[in-house]
Design a protein around this motif. Sequence first.
Motif, PDB file in Angstrom:
ATOM      1  N   ASN A 257       0.869  -1.179   0.000  1.00 14.26           N
ATOM      2  CA  ASN A 257       0.000   0.000   0.000  1.00 14.26           C
ATOM      3  C   ASN A 257       0.907   1.230   0.000  1.00 14.26           C
ATOM      4  OD1 ASN A 257      -1.983   1.917   0.332  1.00 14.26           O
ATOM      5  ND2 ASN A 257      -2.843   1.041   2.199  1.00 14.26           N
ATOM      6  N   GLN A 260      -0.182   4.288   1.780  1.00 10.53           N
ATOM      7  CA  GLN A 260      -0.822   3.959   3.062  1.00 10.53           C
ATOM      8  C   GLN A 260      -2.253   4.537   3.134  1.00 10.53           C
ATOM      9  OE1 GLN A 260       1.991   5.244   6.143  1.00 10.53           O
ATOM     10  NE2 GLN A 260       2.895   3.187   6.150  1.00 10.53           N
ATOM     11  N   GLN A 261      -2.989   4.278   2.088  1.00  9.67           N
ATOM     12  CA  GLN A 261      -4.350   4.777   2.009  1.00  9.67           C
ATOM     13  C   GLN A 261      -5.328   3.862   2.741  1.00  9.67           C
ATOM     14  OE1 GLN A 261      -4.154   4.842  -2.425  1.00  9.67           O
ATOM     15  NE2 GLN A 261      -4.949   6.945  -2.250  1.00  9.67           N
ATOM     16  N   SER A 262      -6.452   4.421   3.134  1.00  3.50           N
ATOM     17  CA  SER A 262      -7.543   3.579   3.616  1.00  3.50           C
ATOM     18  C   SER A 262      -8.051   2.763   2.439  1.00  3.50           C
ATOM     19  CB  SER A 262      -8.671   4.444   4.183  1.00  3.50           C
ATOM     20  OG  SER A 262      -9.277   5.197   3.136  1.00  3.50           O
ATOM     21  N   ILE A 263      -8.770   1.684   2.705  1.00  2.00           N
ATOM     22  CA  ILE A 263      -9.236   0.845   1.600  1.00  2.00           C
ATOM     23  C   ILE A 263     -10.214   1.612   0.721  1.00  2.00           C
ATOM     24  CG2 ILE A 263     -11.182  -0.178   2.834  1.00  2.00           C
ATOM     25  CD1 ILE A 263      -8.737  -1.836   0.300  1.00  2.00           C
ATOM     26  N   TRP A 266      -8.082   3.977  -1.427  1.00  2.00           N
ATOM     27  CA  TRP A 266      -7.353   3.202  -2.450  1.00  2.00           C
ATOM     28  C   TRP A 266      -8.294   2.728  -3.543  1.00  2.00           C
ATOM     29  CZ3 TRP A 266      -7.907  -1.742  -4.267  1.00  2.00           C
ATOM     30  CH2 TRP A 266      -6.870  -2.233  -5.065  1.00  2.00           C
ATOM     31  N   TRP A 287      -8.647  -5.994   9.687  1.00  2.00           N
ATOM     32  CA  TRP A 287      -8.570  -5.298   8.405  1.00  2.00           C
ATOM     33  C   TRP A 287      -9.861  -4.531   8.125  1.00  2.00           C
ATOM     34  CZ3 TRP A 287     -12.700  -7.326   5.915  1.00  2.00           C
ATOM     35  CH2 TRP A 287     -13.034  -8.671   6.143  1.00  2.00           C
ATOM     36  N   THR A 301      -7.205  -3.842   3.394  1.00  2.00           N
ATOM     37  CA  THR A 301      -5.886  -3.450   3.892  1.00  2.00           C
ATOM     38  C   THR A 301      -5.842  -3.696   5.393  1.00  2.00           C
ATOM     39  OG1 THR A 301      -4.244  -1.662   3.995  1.00  2.00           O
ATOM     40  CG2 THR A 301      -6.552  -1.040   4.278  1.00  2.00           C
ATOM     41  N   SER A 304      -2.757  -1.261   9.873  1.00  2.61           N
ATOM     42  CA  SER A 304      -1.584  -0.370   9.769  1.00  2.61           C
ATOM     43  C   SER A 304      -1.404   0.154   8.346  1.00  2.61           C
ATOM     44  CB  SER A 304      -0.321  -1.116  10.206  1.00  2.61           C
ATOM     45  OG  SER A 304      -0.060  -2.204   9.343  1.00  2.61           O
ATOM     46  N   ARG A 305      -2.240  -0.312   7.427  1.00  2.00           N
ATOM     47  CA  ARG A 305      -2.236   0.116   6.028  1.00  2.00           C
ATOM     48  C   ARG A 305      -0.879  -0.136   5.353  1.00  2.00           C
ATOM     49  NH1 ARG A 305      -5.724   5.790   6.565  1.00  2.00           N
ATOM     50  NH2 ARG A 305      -7.587   4.794   7.437  1.00  2.00           N
ATOM     51  N   LYS A 306      -0.307  -1.268   5.666  1.00  2.00           N
ATOM     52  CA  LYS A 306       0.977  -1.644   5.090  1.00  2.00           C
ATOM     53  C   LYS A 306       0.801  -2.260   3.706  1.00  2.00           C
ATOM     54  CE  LYS A 306       4.913  -4.751   5.904  1.00  2.00           C
ATOM     55  NZ  LYS A 306       5.492  -5.759   6.829  1.00  2.00           N
ATOM     56  N   ILE A 308      -2.006  -4.065   0.568  1.00  2.26           N
ATOM     57  CA  ILE A 308      -3.339  -4.234  -0.015  1.00  2.26           C
ATOM     58  C   ILE A 308      -3.495  -5.720  -0.351  1.00  2.26           C
ATOM     59  CG2 ILE A 308      -4.858  -3.708  -1.968  1.00  2.26           C
ATOM     60  CD1 ILE A 308      -4.570  -1.379  -0.094  1.00  2.26           C
TER      61      ILE A 308
END
Length: 337
Positions: A257, A260-263, A266, A287, A301, A304-306, A308
């Motif tokens: 990601n 580091q966006q939110s789902i 993204w 998640w 995600t 921690s948004r590491k 996708i």
Amino acid sequence: MFNKKSNDQDKELAAKIDQDLVVRNMPKPVNFSRKQSQLPPSFSGDQNLVAASSKKVKATGFIIILLGLIFIGVLIYLSYIFIIKPSTNDTNQSTIPMSSSTENDNLDILEKEDITVTVPVTSVTETTTPEIIDLNIPAEDTDLLEKESLDTELPLILDSDSDGLTDDEEIVLGTDINLVDSDADGYTDLVEINNGYDPLGNNLLNISKNINKYINTDIGYDLLYPKDWEIQSLNNNQTIIFAAPDGSLIQISVQINTNQQSILGWYENSFSSVTVTYDKLKNTDFWEGIIGEDGLNFYLTDLSRKNIYVISYIPIIEDHIAYPNIFRLIIDSLKID
């Protein structure tokens, strides 16, 4: 003297007698100028026999020649029918261009032959092709993702007991296709599975004899899947594929990601033309995710948004979704370290 005279007379008498015998014994003269019809009967009969024999020989020869001509004619006719005419037809067929109407008719026939009758599952309404994120998979591994169409039609998707689980799913889970509640505990098979319980007893689903846990130590996640399904790993465990009995696949792929966006951010950035509604969002303790427009891709995600994660259902034939609840089970059971 007397004897000598007597002898002379005897000689003269004998000579006359001999001459008379010669004259009397000579044949009568023959007139060779007579016509053939005046010949003796025996000679005329021989001539008629010769003439008749000659006519018979000529007739026999004519019949033999006639039969020979007929035989040759038959051979020519058979050669035309079985050798010359077929080769001429083949040549004509190969050189005649196909009209547009003929091409359309042939296309219609091919389309009719390729029709597969399926019963759509009510829980999956989208029919577009699953969206697969490019993970730079090596060329030698991409052929594992390509599935050829079956030569024969797949069986219809059935739910014999109308409990929401397809017969295919009940078979892999070990439940009874004719019973809504296989263990007769008062809860339907589907309700128990959706809540993490074994539909065949009082245990949790993660210790069911028909369910295994998959652990990906390289990426750091685990999930539940049917124990008899085969597993393939690609790109250093970045992509994991579970193969169903009907040839369909459930694939889990991971990518960084970057922003580091939110789902939701993204997804809107990746699919700008798609309108997102909140009923497509889902959050757990591990998640946050969103179901794709087609219903066959789930994007999430970690908190921690590491990374996708993309979980995709890839049917062997479009619209043949035999394992929709197994797809949901894999999503719901996913835990990220």
